[in-house]
Scaffold this motif. Structure first.
Motif, mmCIF file in Angstrom:
data_model
loop_
_atom_site.group_PDB
_atom_site.id
_atom_site.type_symbol
_atom_site.label_atom_id
_atom_site.label_comp_id
_atom_site.label_asym_id
_atom_site.label_seq_id
_atom_site.Cartn_x
_atom_site.Cartn_y
_atom_site.Cartn_z
ATOM 1 N N THR A 51 0.830 -1.196 0.000
ATOM 2 C CA THR A 51 0.000 0.000 0.000
ATOM 3 C C THR A 51 0.868 1.251 0.000
ATOM 4 O O THR A 51 0.618 2.197 -0.760
ATOM 5 N N VAL A 52 1.905 1.253 0.826
ATOM 6 C CA VAL A 52 2.823 2.391 0.877
ATOM 7 C C VAL A 52 3.530 2.550 -0.461
ATOM 8 O O VAL A 52 3.679 3.667 -0.966
ATOM 9 N N SER A 53 3.936 1.447 -1.057
ATOM 10 C CA SER A 53 4.593 1.501 -2.366
ATOM 11 C C SER A 53 3.667 2.085 -3.424
ATOM 12 O O SER A 53 4.107 2.848 -4.295
ATOM 13 N N LYS A 54 2.380 1.758 -3.373
ATOM 14 C CA LYS A 54 1.416 2.323 -4.321
ATOM 15 C C LYS A 54 1.278 3.829 -4.109
ATOM 16 O O LYS A 54 1.209 4.592 -5.083
ATOM 17 N N HIS A 55 1.227 4.270 -2.861
ATOM 18 C CA HIS A 55 1.169 5.709 -2.580
ATOM 19 C C HIS A 55 2.415 6.406 -3.122
ATOM 20 O O HIS A 55 2.327 7.471 -3.741
ATOM 21 N N LEU A 56 3.570 5.799 -2.917
ATOM 22 C CA LEU A 56 4.816 6.388 -3.403
ATOM 23 C C LEU A 56 4.860 6.428 -4.928
ATOM 24 O O LEU A 56 5.369 7.385 -5.515
ATOM 25 N N ALA A 57 4.295 5.423 -5.565
ATOM 26 C CA ALA A 57 4.248 5.401 -7.031
ATOM 27 C C ALA A 57 3.394 6.557 -7.555
ATOM 28 O O ALA A 57 3.750 7.205 -8.550
ATOM 29 N N VAL A 58 2.277 6.832 -6.890
ATOM 30 C CA VAL A 58 1.416 7.953 -7.289
ATOM 31 C C VAL A 58 2.195 9.266 -7.171
ATOM 32 O O VAL A 58 2.159 10.109 -8.075
ATOM 33 N N LEU A 59 2.910 9.427 -6.066
ATOM 34 C CA LEU A 59 3.691 10.650 -5.844
ATOM 35 C C LEU A 59 4.840 10.769 -6.845
ATOM 36 O O LEU A 59 5.146 11.858 -7.332
ATOM 37 N N ARG A 60 5.451 9.651 -7.167
ATOM 38 C CA ARG A 60 6.557 9.661 -8.131
ATOM 39 C C ARG A 60 6.045 9.987 -9.535
ATOM 40 O O ARG A 60 6.632 10.803 -10.249
ATOM 41 N N GLU A 61 4.932 9.389 -9.925
ATOM 42 C CA GLU A 61 4.365 9.634 -11.251
ATOM 43 C C GLU A 61 3.908 11.085 -11.411
ATOM 44 O O GLU A 61 3.921 11.623 -12.518
ATOM 45 N N ALA A 62 3.524 11.717 -10.310
ATOM 46 C CA ALA A 62 3.106 13.119 -10.356
ATOM 47 C C ALA A 62 4.301 14.065 -10.368
ATOM 48 O O ALA A 62 4.137 15.267 -10.546
#
Length: 107
Positions: A51-62
């Motif tokens: 879940t944390v990795s998914k949140h980080l992926a969203v932040l990275r993609e933005a």
């Protein structure tokens, strides 16, 4: 609007959309003081690693954070520097609003 402006507006919308989750804001607040590894962020947020990795992926993609792998750990850091100011500014505004509301409740 011209095409270039539409691209910028769409990218800004992705940034603001990515800020719309409390866990991601908690992660960003932690990154304001410097880079952190995923494990540190996971214990801070209190969610499972995926879940944390998914949140980080969203932040990275933005385009808000970037990552760097070192050995078996992945470290994240804030790269959208103006976000630090925005978070501080919004926090100050919220505190001021709460103080005003509290003063209205006093007899």
């Amino acid at each position: 609007m011209n095409n270039r402006r539409e691209i910028i507006i769409a990218a800004q919308a992705r940034i603001f959309k990515s800020l719309g989750h409390p866990s991601r804001l908690l992660i960003l607040d932690a990154l304001r003081s410097g880079e952190k590894c995923v494990r540190d962020l996971q214990s801070l947020v209190g969610q499972d690693m995926s879940t944390v990795s998914k949140h980080l992926a969203v932040l990275r993609e933005a385009g808000i954070v970037e990552s760097e792998k070192r050995g078996t750990n992945i470290y994240y850091r804030l790269i959208l520097c103006c976000l630090d100011y925005f978070l501080k500014c919004s926090e100050d505004a919220i505190r001021q609003r709460l103080i005003s509301q509290m003063s209205l409740l006093k007899p």
